[in-house]
Design an enzyme around this catalytic site. Sequence first.
Site, short mmCIF file in Angstrom:
data_model
loop_
_atom_site.label_atom_id
_atom_site.label_comp_id
_atom_site.label_asym_id
_atom_site.label_seq_id
_atom_site.Cartn_x
_atom_site.Cartn_y
_atom_site.Cartn_z
N ARG A 1 53.43 41.44 29.51
CA ARG A 1 53.18 42.61 30.35
C ARG A 1 53.90 42.48 31.69
O ARG A 1 54.48 43.46 32.19
CB ARG A 1 51.67 42.79 30.56
N TYR B 1 54.73 50.18 25.10
CA TYR B 1 54.38 48.92 24.43
C TYR B 1 53.75 47.90 25.37
O TYR B 1 53.74 48.07 26.57
CB TYR B 1 55.51 48.35 23.60
N GLU B 2 53.16 46.87 24.73
CA GLU B 2 52.31 45.88 25.40
C GLU B 2 51.07 46.53 26.03
O GLU B 2 50.58 46.09 27.06
CB GLU B 2 53.09 45.09 26.46
N GLY B 3 50.58 47.57 25.40
CA GLY B 3 49.43 48.31 25.91
C GLY B 3 49.92 49.49 26.72
O GLY B 3 50.58 49.32 27.75
#
Length: 596
Positions: free
Chosen positions: A297, A438-440
């Site tokens: 992140r 992406y990555e949340g």
Amino acid sequence: MIPYTPPLDDIRFLLTRLIGLEKLVELPGYEAVGDDVVEAVLDETAKIAAEIFAPLNDAGDKHGAIFEKDIVTMPPGFKDAYQAFVDGGWNGLPVETELGGQGLPWTIGMPVQEMLQSSNLALALCTLLNQGAVDLLAVHGSDALKTKYLPKMVSGEWTGTMNLTEPQAGSDVGAVRSKAVREGDHYRITGQKIFISYGDHDLTDNIMHLVLARLPDAPEGTKGLSLFLVPKVLVKDDDSLGDKNDVRVVSIEHKLGQHASPTCVMAYGDKGGAIGYLVGTENGGIAAMFTMMNNARIGVGIQGLALMERSYQQARDFARTRVQSRDIAKPKEPPVTIIHHPDVRRMLLWMKSHIEAARALAYTCAYAVDVSKHAPDESRKKWGLARVDLLTPIVKAWLTDLSNEVTSMAIQVFGGMGFIEEAGVAQHMRDARVLAIYEGTNGIQANDLVFRKLARDNGAAFRDLFTEMERFMPQLATQKGDDCAAMHKHLSKALASLREATEWMIKQAKADPAIAAASAAPFLRLMGNAVGGYYLIKSATLANEDLATRSGDPDFLGAKIMTARFYAEHVLPQCGALAVTVLEGAQVTLSFPEDF
């Protein structure tokens, strides 16, 4: 195509003045990180970024990764460029020496990643993922796994991936259905994963897949997920490569951007089950995976910063050469380059000021990572961990939202030319779009900030940061000149708005979670604008002091001050409006009918 020039002046200034290399040297294990080491790392990274990675960016985008006959082939030149990265020892830069790395701070590793991602994000993404995989395995892997797999992952001879997502399990990771069955000293993995970046490629002869799967007797949800290391090719006891594992690529995605980065659909266990090895404990997969996810992140935030810088450079240089229309202040003179037009200057300053605020925030977060790992006492380590936890969702979401805005604005500076692919600036906007997903997704990052990072400790980490910002204000007030006076005025108001909104959010997170969730995204934007502004203005204060003592390049220092003033007057006033949105805007969001 406009070349990429690494922003070494600003990087050096942040490392030496805002963060302070002397602080890094004080951390155990970093005693040798002096000016000469940092200078060598930055200069050599700049060369590989500008001379090896960057020239392949446009051609790689046009060619793309190719999937044929169950094999993914990278664009021409990518394998040689990656090998140059490996040969230079760059992959192990921030990895502990006892694991085979160079043991340099993440504070230095992040500028390295920024330059590589700016130069060729599709290629550099592979390096970013592998560093996260190394970090995960170093923390959670058994001694046997670390001995067998880490050395070549640290060197970059092998790469690592993150396998979470499935067709029915995107953000809801707890819905993962992939299965793992114990079989002696290993497990048999079956299932399908989607959106796996660098799930296959020809840069290396092996890939270590980190796969979330569920044991037969595991509980439902995230508490029942375990994590497994699944090699693409099995490794023999003598460390040589053996048979191919029961892992295959089904297809690669046809994407809006990042064409040279293969995003794969992966199948595990078509022939009875892929052999995998437990990482951490059974049913402890999410806790282990979060080590890599949090690393990623911050890295994705750096990717956002990188694309902002690259697109800004192209827009700025185009504006310096594109002749169009007369200067509004000199209507009888011949046409001028568009950088003379007020609105173009406004756009360029908007881009530049956000980039410098974002870079200061991201690098400061990286310093907190180093403190959390290397501080000599536990209280200082806890401070570093709390600061990293607080800043990570802001670094990921604020920087990637800005990346979408800055790359779009770069096209606006180009005008119609920017909409044409041959100009080269449109690629950055296409490449940036997925970063907020992406990555949340950034909505998830906003919820994470509110419910996990604020409500969990009742705002203690935020109040520690806020106290730091308040203590800075008297120092800012003593600075001479109209520029610093303007910064003080607007930062004071922004911090007041931030304080009010944060205290309200902490209460709402417990009293009415739906209301808090509806306000979470504008609240994160408020946090980004205010905290990023604080670090930018703190940097400008240091530049002002250097200018007074004639201890730096006056042109660079003057530009730093003016950039911060622009941000103070154009961006920080938005904090008051964002606070109003946070405090008053949630109810209408929740009450709006579903069939609108």
